[in-house]
Design an enzyme around this catalytic site. Sequence first.
Site, PDB file in Angstrom:
ATOM      1  N   GLU A  64       0.835  -1.202   0.000  1.00  0.00           N
ATOM      2  CA  GLU A  64       0.000   0.000   0.000  1.00  0.00           C
ATOM      3  C   GLU A  64       0.872   1.256   0.000  1.00  0.00           C
ATOM      4  O   GLU A  64       2.059   1.217   0.335  1.00  0.00           O
ATOM      5  CB  GLU A  64      -0.914   0.005   1.219  1.00  0.00           C
ATOM      6  CG  GLU A  64      -0.158   0.064   2.539  1.00  0.00           C
ATOM      7  CD  GLU A  64      -1.037   0.526   3.698  1.00  0.00           C
ATOM      8  OE1 GLU A  64      -1.539   1.654   3.611  1.00  0.00           O
ATOM      9  OE2 GLU A  64      -1.185  -0.239   4.661  1.00  0.00           O
ATOM     10  N   SER A 119     -14.134  -0.357   9.273  1.00  0.00           N
ATOM     11  CA  SER A 119     -13.234  -0.141   8.144  1.00  0.00           C
ATOM     12  C   SER A 119     -13.714  -0.854   6.893  1.00  0.00           C
ATOM     13  O   SER A 119     -14.192  -1.989   6.938  1.00  0.00           O
ATOM     14  CB  SER A 119     -11.827  -0.632   8.507  1.00  0.00           C
ATOM     15  OG  SER A 119     -10.996  -0.612   7.364  1.00  0.00           O
ATOM     16  N   ALA A 120     -13.532  -0.182   5.748  1.00  0.00           N
ATOM     17  CA  ALA A 120     -13.848  -0.790   4.457  1.00  0.00           C
ATOM     18  C   ALA A 120     -12.953  -1.990   4.171  1.00  0.00           C
ATOM     19  O   ALA A 120     -13.292  -2.830   3.331  1.00  0.00           O
ATOM     20  CB  ALA A 120     -13.695   0.246   3.348  1.00  0.00           C
ATOM     21  N   ASP A 122     -18.821   2.644  12.833  1.00  0.00           N
ATOM     22  CA  ASP A 122     -17.558   2.920  12.148  1.00  0.00           C
ATOM     23  C   ASP A 122     -16.770   1.628  11.965  1.00  0.00           C
ATOM     24  O   ASP A 122     -16.079   1.166  12.878  1.00  0.00           O
ATOM     25  CB  ASP A 122     -16.755   3.941  12.959  1.00  0.00           C
ATOM     26  CG  ASP A 122     -15.569   4.499  12.176  1.00  0.00           C
ATOM     27  OD1 ASP A 122     -15.342   4.022  11.042  1.00  0.00           O
ATOM     28  OD2 ASP A 122     -14.885   5.393  12.678  1.00  0.00           O
ATOM     29  N   LYS A 136      -4.596  -2.636  15.028  1.00  0.00           N
ATOM     30  CA  LYS A 136      -4.081  -1.779  16.100  1.00  0.00           C
ATOM     31  C   LYS A 136      -4.945  -1.907  17.347  1.00  0.00           C
ATOM     32  O   LYS A 136      -6.165  -2.086  17.274  1.00  0.00           O
ATOM     33  CB  LYS A 136      -4.024  -0.333  15.627  1.00  0.00           C
ATOM     34  CG  LYS A 136      -3.047  -0.119  14.479  1.00  0.00           C
ATOM     35  CD  LYS A 136      -3.035   1.310  14.022  1.00  0.00           C
ATOM     36  CE  LYS A 136      -2.025   1.514  12.896  1.00  0.00           C
ATOM     37  NZ  LYS A 136      -2.428   0.845  11.639  1.00  0.00           N
TER      38      LYS A 136
END
Length: 303
Positions: free
Chosen positions: A23, A142-143, A140, A161
């Site tokens: 990434e 994450s995608a 919320d 994390k």
Amino acid sequence: MALTFAPEVAEALDAGRPVVALESTLLAHGLPSGRNLTLARGLGDAIRAQGAVPATIAVLDGAPTIGLSPDQLGRVCTESTALAKLSARDLGPAIALGRSGATTVAATSVLAHRAGIRVFATGGLGGVHLPAPGDATTWDVSADLGVLATTPLLVVCSGVKSVLDIAATLEVLEARSVPVLGYRTDDFPAFYLRSSGHPVPWRVDDPGTVAATVLAHREHATSGAVLANPVPPEHEMERTLHDRLLAEGLDRLRDTGASGSDVTPVLLEHFHTASGGISVATNEALVLANATLAAQVAVTLSA
């Protein structure tokens, strides 16, 4: 729009040689200037040392780019503040509008799969965020988790994390049929820490077993897989320091009222500044370890 390939990556894919995706958000938004470029070069060296080809992914001037030249890598690392942070939902707009951006785990996974890359190395996977102060739950998520559910890619990471809701994250992965493998561990890692206190469903102890597991999974499912590789023991953050930083970071969230996508950046910035650089060094060490392992698995898969 067609993908743009670095010659080295295109040649490797055409020849069936192993390639490891990387990434670009880590480089543009996750590390200090200077250290990000040093790490970028180190990741490439680590992957090549195992016999694979690195392919850092980004969108540059509207072109989804698979593998960056030295100049492009330098651009990502030095123009970080000018680069958008692109998740999977942002790829279409960024490409159509001719924008530049660094790709997250989700966006990198989408482009890597489209390019024909089967293994992706990163630092930590996104997950379910902790509820905001005063809230009982959160929307919320994450995608990364949704993309993994539909993208047959192996993501090598050091878990998630500790600022996230790890138990909820593992539940979402299970619900979306994403297998979680612990590399030489029975415990799911928590990025800076080798153990989150949560077990992994399956343990694997060598790259050959990982490759066999991935191939077997792909015969029966279209989801991706997670290979959780704990940070090397000598680079693990001391737990009392970690716990203090996390408590201070949560207090800062309450003071600032940060919510949604602002939560993780606020917490990580506190870790970086208040740890005297320890968290950055830990981050670099675990990403290098993950890139090395990903390359070993990619080499085995290609064989």
